[in-house]
Structure formats: C-alpha cells, structure tokens
Write a protein that holds these residues in place. Structure first.
Motif, PDB file in Angstrom:
ATOM      1  N   ASP A 124     -51.328 -37.641  10.756  1.00  0.00           N
ATOM      2  CA  ASP A 124     -52.529 -37.424   9.964  1.00  0.00           C
ATOM      3  C   ASP A 124     -52.726 -35.924   9.759  1.00  0.00           C
ATOM      4  O   ASP A 124     -52.222 -35.110  10.548  1.00  0.00           O
ATOM      5  N   PRO A 125     -53.467 -35.529   8.735  1.00  0.00           N
ATOM      6  CA  PRO A 125     -53.587 -34.092   8.433  1.00  0.00           C
ATOM      7  C   PRO A 125     -54.270 -33.276   9.529  1.00  0.00           C
ATOM      8  O   PRO A 125     -53.877 -32.136   9.778  1.00  0.00           O
ATOM      9  N   GLU A 126     -55.279 -33.829  10.195  1.00  0.00           N
ATOM     10  CA  GLU A 126     -56.031 -33.052  11.185  1.00  0.00           C
ATOM     11  C   GLU A 126     -55.182 -32.773  12.418  1.00  0.00           C
ATOM     12  O   GLU A 126     -54.671 -33.695  13.055  1.00  0.00           O
ATOM     13  N   PRO A 127     -55.000 -31.506  12.792  1.00  0.00           N
ATOM     14  CA  PRO A 127     -54.170 -31.177  13.952  1.00  0.00           C
ATOM     15  C   PRO A 127     -54.649 -31.869  15.228  1.00  0.00           C
ATOM     16  O   PRO A 127     -55.847 -31.894  15.532  1.00  0.00           O
ATOM     17  N   GLY A 128     -53.718 -32.443  15.964  1.00  0.00           N
ATOM     18  CA  GLY A 128     -54.046 -33.081  17.233  1.00  0.00           C
ATOM     19  C   GLY A 128     -54.692 -34.434  17.115  1.00  0.00           C
ATOM     20  O   GLY A 128     -55.158 -34.979  18.124  1.00  0.00           O
ATOM     21  N   SER A 129     -54.716 -35.017  15.920  1.00  0.00           N
ATOM     22  CA  SER A 129     -55.435 -36.277  15.735  1.00  0.00           C
ATOM     23  C   SER A 129     -54.543 -37.489  15.991  1.00  0.00           C
ATOM     24  O   SER A 129     -54.776 -38.271  16.926  1.00  0.00           O
ATOM     25  N   ARG A 130     -53.495 -37.651  15.205  1.00  0.00           N
ATOM     26  CA  ARG A 130     -52.638 -38.833  15.297  1.00  0.00           C
ATOM     27  C   ARG A 130     -51.249 -38.485  14.783  1.00  0.00           C
ATOM     28  O   ARG A 130     -51.106 -37.932  13.692  1.00  0.00           O
ATOM     29  N   ALA A 131     -50.244 -38.803  15.593  1.00  0.00           N
ATOM     30  CA  ALA A 131     -48.861 -38.496  15.194  1.00  0.00           C
ATOM     31  C   ALA A 131     -47.915 -39.494  15.827  1.00  0.00           C
ATOM     32  O   ALA A 131     -48.158 -40.007  16.930  1.00  0.00           O
ATOM     33  N   MET A 132     -46.824 -39.772  15.124  1.00  0.00           N
ATOM     34  CA  MET A 132     -45.765 -40.661  15.589  1.00  0.00           C
ATOM     35  C   MET A 132     -44.421 -39.948  15.403  1.00  0.00           C
ATOM     36  O   MET A 132     -44.082 -39.566  14.285  1.00  0.00           O
ATOM     37  N   LEU A 133     -43.694 -39.751  16.496  1.00  0.00           N
ATOM     38  CA  LEU A 133     -42.407 -39.070  16.448  1.00  0.00           C
ATOM     39  C   LEU A 133     -41.332 -40.008  16.977  1.00  0.00           C
ATOM     40  O   LEU A 133     -41.460 -40.529  18.092  1.00  0.00           O
ATOM     41  N   VAL A 134     -40.271 -40.216  16.206  1.00  0.00           N
ATOM     42  CA  VAL A 134     -39.181 -41.112  16.601  1.00  0.00           C
ATOM     43  C   VAL A 134     -37.851 -40.375  16.457  1.00  0.00           C
ATOM     44  O   VAL A 134     -37.601 -39.730  15.438  1.00  0.00           O
ATOM     45  N   VAL A 135     -37.014 -40.480  17.490  1.00  0.00           N
ATOM     46  CA  VAL A 135     -35.662 -39.910  17.461  1.00  0.00           C
ATOM     47  C   VAL A 135     -34.682 -40.982  17.923  1.00  0.00           C
ATOM     48  O   VAL A 135     -34.909 -41.647  18.939  1.00  0.00           O
ATOM     49  N   CYS A 136     -33.604 -41.166  17.163  1.00  0.00           N
ATOM     50  CA  CYS A 136     -32.523 -42.072  17.535  1.00  0.00           C
ATOM     51  C   CYS A 136     -31.209 -41.300  17.498  1.00  0.00           C
ATOM     52  O   CYS A 136     -30.983 -40.504  16.590  1.00  0.00           O
ATOM     53  N   ASP A 137     -30.352 -41.561  18.476  1.00  0.00           N
ATOM     54  CA  ASP A 137     -29.070 -40.876  18.599  1.00  0.00           C
ATOM     55  C   ASP A 137     -27.964 -41.925  18.547  1.00  0.00           C
ATOM     56  O   ASP A 137     -27.837 -42.748  19.455  1.00  0.00           O
ATOM     57  N   GLY A 138     -27.183 -41.928  17.477  1.00  0.00           N
ATOM     58  CA  GLY A 138     -26.113 -42.894  17.330  1.00  0.00           C
ATOM     59  C   GLY A 138     -24.998 -42.676  18.337  1.00  0.00           C
ATOM     60  O   GLY A 138     -24.636 -41.539  18.646  1.00  0.00           O
ATOM     61  N   VAL A 139     -24.458 -43.756  18.860  1.00  0.00           N
ATOM     62  CA  VAL A 139     -23.358 -43.688  19.820  1.00  0.00           C
ATOM     63  C   VAL A 139     -22.057 -43.412  19.067  1.00  0.00           C
ATOM     64  O   VAL A 139     -21.680 -44.159  18.163  1.00  0.00           O
ATOM     65  N   SER A 140     -21.368 -42.334  19.439  1.00  0.00           N
ATOM     66  CA  SER A 140     -20.218 -41.863  18.672  1.00  0.00           C
ATOM     67  C   SER A 140     -19.085 -42.870  18.596  1.00  0.00           C
ATOM     68  O   SER A 140     -18.338 -42.897  17.617  1.00  0.00           O
ATOM     69  N   SER A 141     -18.911 -43.685  19.627  1.00  0.00           N
ATOM     70  CA  SER A 141     -17.788 -44.615  19.640  1.00  0.00           C
ATOM     71  C   SER A 141     -18.036 -45.853  18.790  1.00  0.00           C
ATOM     72  O   SER A 141     -17.153 -46.687  18.641  1.00  0.00           O
ATOM     73  N   SER A 142     -19.241 -46.000  18.219  1.00  0.00           N
ATOM     74  CA  SER A 142     -19.539 -47.176  17.418  1.00  0.00           C
ATOM     75  C   SER A 142     -19.448 -46.858  15.929  1.00  0.00           C
ATOM     76  O   SER A 142     -19.652 -45.716  15.508  1.00  0.00           O
ATOM     77  N   LEU A 143     -19.143 -47.864  15.132  1.00  0.00           N
ATOM     78  CA  LEU A 143     -18.975 -47.686  13.695  1.00  0.00           C
ATOM     79  C   LEU A 143     -20.325 -47.655  12.982  1.00  0.00           C
ATOM     80  O   LEU A 143     -21.236 -48.408  13.316  1.00  0.00           O
ATOM     81  N   ASP A 144     -20.442 -46.777  11.995  1.00  0.00           N
ATOM     82  CA  ASP A 144     -21.642 -46.662  11.164  1.00  0.00           C
ATOM     83  C   ASP A 144     -22.901 -46.350  11.960  1.00  0.00           C
ATOM     84  O   ASP A 144     -24.011 -46.697  11.554  1.00  0.00           O
ATOM     85  N   SER A 145     -22.752 -45.673  13.089  1.00  0.00           N
ATOM     86  CA  SER A 145     -23.930 -45.338  13.881  1.00  0.00           C
ATOM     87  C   SER A 145     -24.804 -44.310  13.184  1.00  0.00           C
ATOM     88  O   SER A 145     -26.005 -44.227  13.450  1.00  0.00           O
ATOM     89  N   ASP A 146     -24.227 -43.516  12.272  1.00  0.00           N
ATOM     90  CA  ASP A 146     -25.038 -42.559  11.521  1.00  0.00           C
ATOM     91  C   ASP A 146     -25.999 -43.275  10.580  1.00  0.00           C
ATOM     92  O   ASP A 146     -27.160 -42.881  10.408  1.00  0.00           O
ATOM     93  N   VAL A 147     -25.524 -44.337   9.956  1.00  0.00           N
ATOM     94  CA  VAL A 147     -26.371 -45.137   9.064  1.00  0.00           C
ATOM     95  C   VAL A 147     -27.414 -45.907   9.874  1.00  0.00           C
ATOM     96  O   VAL A 147     -28.602 -45.928   9.539  1.00  0.00           O
ATOM     97  N   ALA A 148     -26.963 -46.528  10.958  1.00  0.00           N
ATOM     98  CA  ALA A 148     -27.854 -47.366  11.758  1.00  0.00           C
ATOM     99  C   ALA A 148     -28.957 -46.559  12.425  1.00  0.00           C
ATOM    100  O   ALA A 148     -30.108 -47.004  12.495  1.00  0.00           O
ATOM    101  N   SER A 149     -28.643 -45.370  12.929  1.00  0.00           N
ATOM    102  CA  SER A 149     -29.656 -44.584  13.631  1.00  0.00           C
ATOM    103  C   SER A 149     -30.774 -44.141  12.697  1.00  0.00           C
ATOM    104  O   SER A 149     -31.958 -44.171  13.060  1.00  0.00           O
ATOM    105  N   LEU A 150     -30.414 -43.748  11.476  1.00  0.00           N
ATOM    106  CA  LEU A 150     -31.437 -43.331  10.515  1.00  0.00           C
ATOM    107  C   LEU A 150     -32.304 -44.513  10.105  1.00  0.00           C
ATOM    108  O   LEU A 150     -33.533 -44.411  10.034  1.00  0.00           O
TER     109      LEU A 150
END
Length: 355
Positions: A124-150
């Motif tokens: 939300d625009p107001e600092p410190g009000s509401r935020a959602m942060l998501v990070v995913c890290d694809g496993v290198s040994s798996s196929l298409d992990s770059d597509v799946a993680s995003l």
C-alpha cells in the motif's frame, strides 16, 4: 531430492549427481555421461511465461535496454553495437517497486547461466502500512525452474494481496488469519510450479518459497526451503524470522558450528521445497509485533551465502541503506552488487521494506 550417483562438477569441483543438468555451486551446464534417451528435448533456457512488466505493452519487455557494460545500443543481433557485449535477457535482471518504501531486485549473478530466482511484491502507498514480499529460488538441477519460480512468486503474491486479514477483531485471530493466507499463498505457488512442469520431466521443476506479510504492526513470515526473511530494527537486536529447511540447518541444530555446516559438501541440500516431488509444502511460520522503525529483508541464498548470521547481515543492510539515503530500490540494488562483488556464485534476490 532423489537417490542418485554422486560425482563432481568439471568446472568447479563441487558435488553433483548424475541427474543434475546444472551445477548448484557454479551454474555450469553439465554434459550427460551417456547419450540421452530418444525423447523430445525440453528447452531449459526459456523466457518466463509471466510477463516481467505486466503493465507494459505486450512484447515491450522483449526489447533490450541499454548495454549493461557501456550503456551503448543493443543491435538486432542481440549484441552491443559499441562494445560487442551480448545483451542480457529481461529475466536475467529485473526489479519491482510498487511503493516508494518497498522494492525488490533479482539478478542472475556472475557464475550461473540463467536466473532461477524470482521476486514478487506488493504494498500500500502509506509507509509501514501493508506489504507482501515473496521470493522463490529455483532448484538448479530441475528443468524449467526459472519459469516455475517466477510463476510461483507471482501466484503467491496475488493471493497475499487479495485482501486484508481482519480475523475476529482480536490479535490472535488476526495472526491466525494472516497465517492461513500465507498457507493459501504457498498452495497457489505450488500449483503454479506444477502448472509449469512437464508431466514427463525426469527432473520436475522445483523451488524454495519464503513470504512475509506486514499488516500494520503485525509481521508474519512463512518458509519452505532455504530462502530467508529477517527483521532488522534500527535500535534493537536483529531477528532471523525463518529457519532453513536444509541439511545445514539440521547440522546446526545438532551443535555443528554454522560456518562448518554452511560450507560443507551438502550445505545447500534442501529438505523441503515446492514441486511435483515435494514431501510437504506447508510453510513454517513466525509472527512478531513491530515496535519501531527498521528494515524487513527477504532474500535468496545468493545474498546470505556471503553473510549468513543475522547481526552481521543487519550491519551490512544498515550501512548500505545509509549510503543510499535509505531508499529501498537503491539499497536492494547495492546489496545485489555487493553479493556479485563477493563472487556472485548464485542468483541473487533482495526484497526490502523500510518500516
């Protein structure tokens, strides 16, 4: 994730298995020891199925920007017309800043051939009000992990941003409501990974998952895998909000020194993940009350590899922020640059909220 023969990477000497297509340590593409079976090849160097800039006109993100080496113009052949450097793909380096107090930067790093990290954030625009942060890290040994993680990060972010968690009006019920939403976000992320996995894939797409939700003074984090969330208050002790699902974390829990556990041959072997072969994708959650100003940090191991413990990482974030006027996007970008300067051996993602 499965029982396979162990050997070493010909590029860096790191441990690999006979099922790996890429080295987890350096990102080098591995040549199969035996001829591949007569099945259709799966392209692992794919662009994301989700647009990196949803607000842009369709196809706009395919147009290369200035050369990252010299600022010159990228020609039609994909190389800089001034210095000859090959243009980076949009997936190699991107950023988001939905509000001035929240930002994320995701970068391929130096050693890997593709960026399998992903970030998706909302605020939300107001600092410190509401935020959602998501990070995913694809496993290198798996196929298409770059597509799946995003796809997973975007799906989880959308669930978290869909509505405010009110509960029944009490603190405990509000906390329970946020935790329930985090679990629903992990379900959506898991579904997105499955949707981007070939049904016949010998190494199905997989990724880690970490997400934080800030609702006023309530901060909740959930994790599956070894991406991390931290709370770095300005005037009190730094807090690690998550504990890794990894072999290294299990060793640390038994008393093995952190440095020894995190530099051993199985240091980055994760015990939980999102994907078709995942044992369980329910996130483990932590909640706390935010009592003052500070930095919320969500990152992949491309950053914390070089500064694992909470207190030293907090010092690094505070010093970097001070040098960048406490501006989240500039600070996240500088932290990515710092990780690359340490060697950039993995993809790097840093998501920040200045509270």
């Amino acid at each position: 994730m499965t029982s396979t023969t162990q050997t070493v990477c010909p590029s860096c000497g790191g441990p690999i298995s006979d099922a790996d297509r890429f080295c987890e340590a350096c990102g080098a593409e591995l040549t199969p020891a035996v001829p591949a079976a007569a099945t259709p090849a799966i392209d692992t160097d794919t662009e994301p199925t989700v647009e990196l800039n949803p607000g842009a006109a369709r196809g706009a993100e395919a147009l290369p920007g200035p050369c990252r080496s010299c600022g010159g113009t990228i020609g039609a052949d994909g190389y800089c017309e001034t210095c000859g450097t090959k243009a980076t793909k949009a997936r190699d380096h991107f950023s988001e800043q939905p509000a001035p107090w929240v930002a994320a930067v995701c970068d391929r790093g130096i050693r890997h051939s593709r960026n399998e990290d992903a970030a998706a954030i909302a605020a939300d625009p107001e600092p410190g009000s509401r935020a959602m942060l998501v990070v995913c890290d694809g496993v290198s040994s798996s196929l298409d992990s770059d597509v799946a993680s995003l796809a997973a990060a975007r799906a989880a972010r959308d669930v978290l941003a869909a509505g405010h968690a009110q509960g029944m009006g009490t603190e405990s019920s509000r906390n329970s409501a946020v935790i329930a939403r985090l679990k629903a976000a992990a379900d959506a992320a898991s579904d997105a990974v499955l949707a981007n996995t070939s049904p016949d894939s010998p190494n199905p797409a997989s990724c880690t998952f970490v997400a934080t939700v800030l609702e006023g003074d309530l901060l909740v984090a959930g994790v599956v895998g070894d991406s991390r969330a931290y709370w770095f208050p300005d005037n009190t002790e730094a807090v690690a909000l998550t504990v890794d699902d990894s072999w290294a974390a299990e060793l640390i829990a038994t008393g093995v020194p952190r440095h020894e556990a995190e530099t051993g041959p199985q240091a980055h072997a994760i015990t939980r993940w999102l994907g078709k072969d995942a044992p369980d994708h329910t996130p483990r959650t932590t909640s706390l009350k935010v009592a003052g100003p500070g930095w919320l940090v969500v990152c992949s191991d491309g950053l914390w590899n070089y500064c694992s413990e909470a207190a030293p990482l907090a010092d690094l974030v505070r010093q970097t922020a001070a040098a960048n006027a406490n501006e989240p996007l500039a600070t996240a970008s500088a932290l990515v640059d710092w990780a690359n300067a340490q060697g950039g051996q993995d993809n790097i993602t840093v998501a920040l909220a200045r509270i």
